[in-house]
Scaffold this active site. Structure first.
Site: not given
Ligand code: CA
Length: 440
Positions: A139, A146, A211, A213, A245, A249, A252, A265, A269, A386
């Site tokens: 990834d 971002h 996420e 992607e 993904d 958080r 993370q 993560k 996925t 975000e």
């Protein structure tokens, strides 16, 4: 990745399958994406091509002698890897033949229509599987918007690290937890340390995120110990799908230093079912990200004039959310964001060339995630981290609910499409996943 336009992109051409001709349909004659499916009657996985609301069974079409020799063999596999390995000439010849068989205008179509019809299955009757046996999943982090936004949340003093404009940043993901669209995703547990606590605790994540992607599938790849030029990397790439993904958080934030993402993560996925080829995307190529004058020029092994001229993709991606209350009330998905892949700082060819630049072998079916696709403004930010400023500013939903992060029962739906005046719009389908509660 061949950028030539040919008769398969001709906007005047239509399929004899009516549902492929509906304006705004994801799978018109000009798309012809590949996937792997099974049916209740026939549980063996096989390769199909999406056309309107139908799937053409390539395995049985090949057995009937309808496909060109190179592609016919690969079409009889249970996954796309042999086709991906076969290379651009085989991909283009197969695409041309499929366009001929399914196009309303060709003599071949008129002569073979009844035969082709026997190999069609209704999309609503199929179960879709992962399109390829994915040996390696990497990834990347190719959206500078971002990277800057997330960097500012985790490191306000230094949002963008000095290597970002030189290196397509990435990490090795995990293939055992790649799942096809529609597979529910269990809320993971992990180690979390709130800022006010002196020690971490283990429990369900409280900040589950998605996420948005794109995934690129490697076609031909490179032998171990060899490298790929950007030009070779362009020819090596087979196609794209949507990728979610899923990210925890809070896990993370505690684990990511010093070696990067790990358990935050790798629990799940999601990949969409249909792989839209770079051949199909040829009309939607666009220049690579235009770097401001003060940004460094990429090193020579990551710089290629053709890739700079047309290595970007004018693909619009969006995220929808359905909460349990919305589902109960029959409300349609609320759009959380919409962005364009053309805003990415690195092209897929640069990512692949960088990946192989140390001699790392890339194999057919390997997946390169682009990283979250976020644009410059808030409406195009591709994850809740975000959008909600790490949960501080929850998103308000039209029914009065709000979300800082995902709750149990929430469903995330990624969609994507490419359109440009003078060409027929093509879609990527969708990538869905619903959050299940953590295990007790
Ligand atoms: Ca990611």
């Amino acid at each position: 990745m061949t950028a030539e336009l040919n008769i398969t992109h001709d906007p005047a051409r239509r399929s004899w399958i009516d549902t492929a001709c509906v304006p705004g349909a994801d799978f018109p004659l000009q798309n012809l994406p590949f996937g792997v499916f099974s049916t209740a009657d026939q549980s063996t996985a096989r390769i199909g091509v999406a056309i309107g609301d139908q799937v053409l069974d390539l395995g049985s079409a090949a057995a009937s002698g309808l496909l060109p020799s190179g592609g016919a063999e690969a079409a009889r596999a249970e996954c796309l890897n042999p086709l991906m390995a076969a290379g651009p000439e085989v991909w283009s010849a197969l695409r041309a033949r499929l366009s001929e068989l399914l196009g309303a205008d060709s003599n071949a179509a008129r002569n073979t229509r009844d035969l082709v019809r026997r190999h069609l299955v209704r999309m609503k009757d199929v179960t879709m599987h992962l399109p390829a046996r994915v040996g390696g999943y990497t990834d990347f982090y190719a959206s500078i918007h971002h990277a800057t936004n997330v960097g500012a949340l985790f490191r306000p003093d230094q949002p963008l690290l000095p290597n970002y404009k030189w290196v397509p940043i990435g990490y090795h993901g995990r293939t055992s937890t790649l799942v096809p669209s529609g597979t529910p995703v269990r809320r993971p547990k992990g180690q979390v340390k709130p800022p006010a606590s002196s020690a971490p605790a283990y429990g369900p994540t409280r900040s589950l995120d998605y996420e948005l992607e794109l995934a690129a599938y490697i076609g031909v790849g490179n032998p171990s110990g060899s490298t790929l030029s950007v030009a070779d990397a362009r020819r090596s790439l087979f196609g794209v799908s949507l990728l979610n993904d899923w990210s925890a958080r809070d896990v993370q934030a505690w684990e990511y230093q010093p070696l990067g993402p790990f358990l935050a993560k790798n629990f799940a996925t999601s990949l969409s079912a249909w792989v839209v080829t770079f051949d199909a995307l040829a009309p939607f190529r666009t220049p690579a990200y235009r770097r401001p004058a003060e940004d460094p020029t990429p090193l020579p092994h990551l710089l290629d004039p053709a890739d700079q001229a047309e290595g970007g993709l004018e693909v619009t991606l969006e995220v929808g959310l359905v909460t349990p209350a919305m589902r109960r009330d029959g409300l349609s998905a609320h759009r959380l964001s919409s962005g364009s892949f053309s805003s990415m700082y690195w092209t897929f060819a640069q990512m692949a060339a960088h990946h192989a630049s140390n001699g790392c072998e890339l194999r057919p079916g390997d997946v390169l995630g682009s990283g979250t696709v976020s644009g410059p403004d808030r409406s195009s930010q591709g994850c809740l981290l975000e959008l909600t400023r790490r949960g501080a500013e929850p998103v308000l939903l039209p029914n009065g609910e709000s979300r800082a992060f995902l709750e149990d029962g929430d469903e995330i739906i990624l969609r994507g499409h490419a359109e440009r005046p003078g060409f027929v719009r093509i879609g990527l389908g969708e990538c869905r996943g619903t959050v299940l509660p953590a295990l007790p």
